[in-house]
Design an enzyme around this catalytic site. Structure first.
Site, short mmCIF file in Angstrom:
data_model
loop_
_atom_site.label_atom_id
_atom_site.label_comp_id
_atom_site.label_asym_id
_atom_site.label_seq_id
_atom_site.Cartn_x
_atom_site.Cartn_y
_atom_site.Cartn_z
N ASP A 50 0.84 -1.20 0.00
CA ASP A 50 0.00 0.00 0.00
C ASP A 50 0.88 1.25 0.00
O ASP A 50 1.65 1.47 0.93
CB ASP A 50 -0.87 -0.02 1.27
CG ASP A 50 -1.80 1.18 1.36
OD1 ASP A 50 -2.93 1.07 0.88
OD2 ASP A 50 -1.39 2.22 1.91
N TYR A 55 2.73 9.85 -0.01
CA TYR A 55 3.87 9.30 0.74
C TYR A 55 5.20 9.62 0.05
O TYR A 55 6.26 9.42 0.63
CB TYR A 55 3.76 7.77 0.91
CG TYR A 55 2.50 7.29 1.58
CD1 TYR A 55 1.66 8.16 2.27
CD2 TYR A 55 2.14 5.95 1.55
CE1 TYR A 55 0.50 7.72 2.87
CE2 TYR A 55 0.99 5.49 2.16
CZ TYR A 55 0.16 6.39 2.81
OH TYR A 55 -0.98 5.93 3.40
N LYS A 80 -3.01 5.89 -4.01
CA LYS A 80 -4.15 6.74 -3.63
C LYS A 80 -3.99 8.12 -4.23
O LYS A 80 -2.87 8.67 -4.26
CB LYS A 80 -4.24 6.88 -2.10
CG LYS A 80 -4.11 5.57 -1.36
CD LYS A 80 -4.38 5.72 0.13
CE LYS A 80 -3.89 4.50 0.88
NZ LYS A 80 -2.44 4.50 1.15
N HIS A 113 -7.77 9.21 -1.62
CA HIS A 113 -7.14 9.16 -0.29
C HIS A 113 -8.06 9.74 0.80
O HIS A 113 -8.19 9.16 1.88
CB HIS A 113 -5.81 9.94 -0.34
CG HIS A 113 -4.82 9.48 0.68
ND1 HIS A 113 -3.47 9.46 0.44
CD2 HIS A 113 -4.96 9.03 1.96
CE1 HIS A 113 -2.84 9.02 1.52
NE2 HIS A 113 -3.72 8.75 2.45
P1 NAP Z 1 0.49 1.02 12.11
O1 NAP Z 1 0.74 -0.01 11.08
O2 NAP Z 1 -0.68 0.89 13.02
O3 NAP Z 1 1.74 1.18 13.04
C1 NAP Z 1 3.04 1.36 12.54
C2 NAP Z 1 3.96 1.60 13.74
O4 NAP Z 1 3.95 0.46 14.60
C3 NAP Z 1 5.38 1.83 13.34
O5 NAP Z 1 5.91 2.77 14.25
C4 NAP Z 1 6.04 0.48 13.54
O6 NAP Z 1 7.38 0.66 13.90
C5 NAP Z 1 5.25 -0.08 14.71
N1 NAP Z 1 5.10 -1.54 14.67
C6 NAP Z 1 4.69 -2.30 13.63
N2 NAP Z 1 4.61 -3.59 13.99
C7 NAP Z 1 4.99 -3.65 15.29
C8 NAP Z 1 5.12 -4.71 16.22
N3 NAP Z 1 4.85 -5.97 15.89
N4 NAP Z 1 5.53 -4.40 17.48
C9 NAP Z 1 5.83 -3.13 17.83
N5 NAP Z 1 5.71 -2.09 17.00
C10 NAP Z 1 5.30 -2.35 15.73
O7 NAP Z 1 0.38 2.48 11.47
P2 NAP Z 1 0.53 3.15 10.04
O8 NAP Z 1 1.85 2.93 9.44
O9 NAP Z 1 0.08 4.55 10.24
O10 NAP Z 1 -0.57 2.41 9.15
C11 NAP Z 1 -0.27 1.30 8.30
C12 NAP Z 1 -0.38 1.68 6.84
O11 NAP Z 1 -1.68 2.22 6.55
C13 NAP Z 1 0.55 2.84 6.42
O12 NAP Z 1 1.88 2.42 6.28
C14 NAP Z 1 -0.10 3.28 5.14
O13 NAP Z 1 0.23 2.40 4.08
C15 NAP Z 1 -1.58 3.16 5.50
N6 NAP Z 1 -2.17 4.44 5.96
C16 NAP Z 1 -3.22 4.97 5.24
C17 NAP Z 1 -3.83 6.15 5.64
C18 NAP Z 1 -4.98 6.69 4.87
O14 NAP Z 1 -5.38 7.84 5.12
N7 NAP Z 1 -5.54 5.96 3.95
C19 NAP Z 1 -3.36 6.83 6.79
C20 NAP Z 1 -2.31 6.28 7.51
C21 NAP Z 1 -1.73 5.08 7.10
P3 NAP Z 1 8.64 0.24 12.97
O15 NAP Z 1 8.33 0.59 11.56
O16 NAP Z 1 9.76 1.05 13.55
O17 NAP Z 1 8.81 -1.24 13.19
#
Ligand code: NAP
Length: 282
Positions: A50, A55, A80, A113
């Site tokens: 994704d 980004y 997106k 998005h």
């Molecule tokens: P997330 O996946 O909920 O959390 C990511 C964070 O958690 C990072 O700091 C990561 O650290 C840490 N992490 C991941 N796995 C872990 C584990 N097993 N134990 C401990 N910490 C862990 O948040 P997100 O990146 O915001 O969301 C995921 C994806 O959703 C994004 O990458 C993006 O592709 C998408 N997104 C979309 C929107 C939208 O508006 N459509 C908005 C936000 C995000 P490290 O990387 O340092 O391991």
């Protein structure tokens, strides 16, 4: 829905298939990290990647996919449309840029998005055109509320097959999930781990200890058992692998309910209605 392997797919309402689990690339911003992260994710079984215009990493993701020579038919690529390029002509043009940066002829899934009032119907018309032209296989939205989906239905020729929204135990959006399900829209969870905000939860930790699983694994499993498609992001190899190991245990109905009760309507990201009105994230 069976849940026995990370490479399983599920049907979309438009006849295509989508993996049941994916990988987020937000904040992956340098080539070397993207290369090692995607290689680790691929080896762990992730097939859905994704990204988004916002980004600013479509180009390095495109380079990685080429360098690693991952077979395009086995990949599932999502991007997106950013708020700033919404509108009919603007969206058509902007998506050409995404395809070029990702070095591919088509996207598996293109999402709007965030909803933007000013371009609400024109952007969707462009999405339908891009699908008709074969530039994208499936079209969907992100951060749409029930009201936005109902409004879209008044003019859309076809409805989104995916709605990607913030979803985790502290923001479980039950009414939106029910609406998506009734309307054959797959709900994808962004920030499925609440950007770490949920990882210290003592109740989930207790459930995890019972299953010999981490808090992150319990949360991702809870999402899968609710029919949600999570796309966790990590740039640490051990966490990428850990997050993928959620197909070898099952939460009981009681455990699911206990996690459901943790909801506090706590967002880590923007409020969709504000972005809709202003056309900007804040
Ligand atoms: P997330 O996946 O909920 O959390 C990511 C964070 O958690 C990072 O700091 C990561 O650290 C840490 N992490 C991941 N796995 C872990 C584990 N097993 N134990 C401990 N910490 C862990 O948040 P997100 O990146 O915001 O969301 C995921 C994806 O959703 C994004 O990458 C993006 O592709 C998408 N997104 C979309 C929107 C939208 O508006 N459509 C908005 C936000 C995000 P490290 O990387 O340092 O391991």
């Amino acid at each position: 829905m069976t849940l026995s392997s990370i490479t399983e797919t599920r049907p979309l309402a438009d006849g295509h298939q989508i993996p049941k689990f994916g990988f987020g690339t937000h904040l992956l911003s340098d080539q070397a990290t993207m290369d090692t992260t995607i290689q680790t994710a691929w080896d762990a079984g992730y097939r859905l990647f994704d990204t988004a215009m916002l980004y600013r990493n479509e180009d390095i993701l495109g380079n990685t996919l080429k360098t690693l020579a991952l077979p395009r038919p086995d990949l599932y690529l999502t991007s997106k449309v950013a708020e700033a390029v919404q509108g009919y002509d603007e969206t058509l043009k902007a998506v050409e840029g995404s395809l070029k940066r990702l070095q591919t002829d088509y996207l598996d899934l293109l999402l709007i998005h965030w909803p933007v009032r000013e371009h609400f119907f024109d952007t969707w018309r462009a999405m339908e055109q891009l699908k008709a032209d074969g530039k994208v296989r499936s079209i969907g939205v992100s951060n749409y509320t029930v009201a936005h989906l109902e409004l879209l239905a008044t003019q859309a020729k076809e409805m989104p097959v995916v709605n990607q929204v913030e979803y985790h135990p502290y923001l479980n959006q039950q009414a939106l999930l029910d609406y998506d399900t009734e309307n054959h829209i797959v709900t994808e969870a962004w920030s499925p781990l609440g950007r770490r905000a949920v990882l210290g939860d003592p109740m989930i930790k207790k459930i995890g200890d019972h299953h010999h699983k981490s808090v992150a694994q319990v949360i991702l499993r809870w999402e899968l058992q609710h029919g949600i498609l999570p796309i966790p992001k990590s740039q640490h190899a051990e966490r990428i692998v850990e997050n993928a190991q959620v197909f070898d245990f099952e939460l009981s109905d009681d455990e699911l309910s206990m996690i459901d009760l943790l909801n506090k309507n706590q967002r880590t990201g923007n409020e969709p209605e504000i972005v809709y009105e202003t056309g900007k994230q804040y």
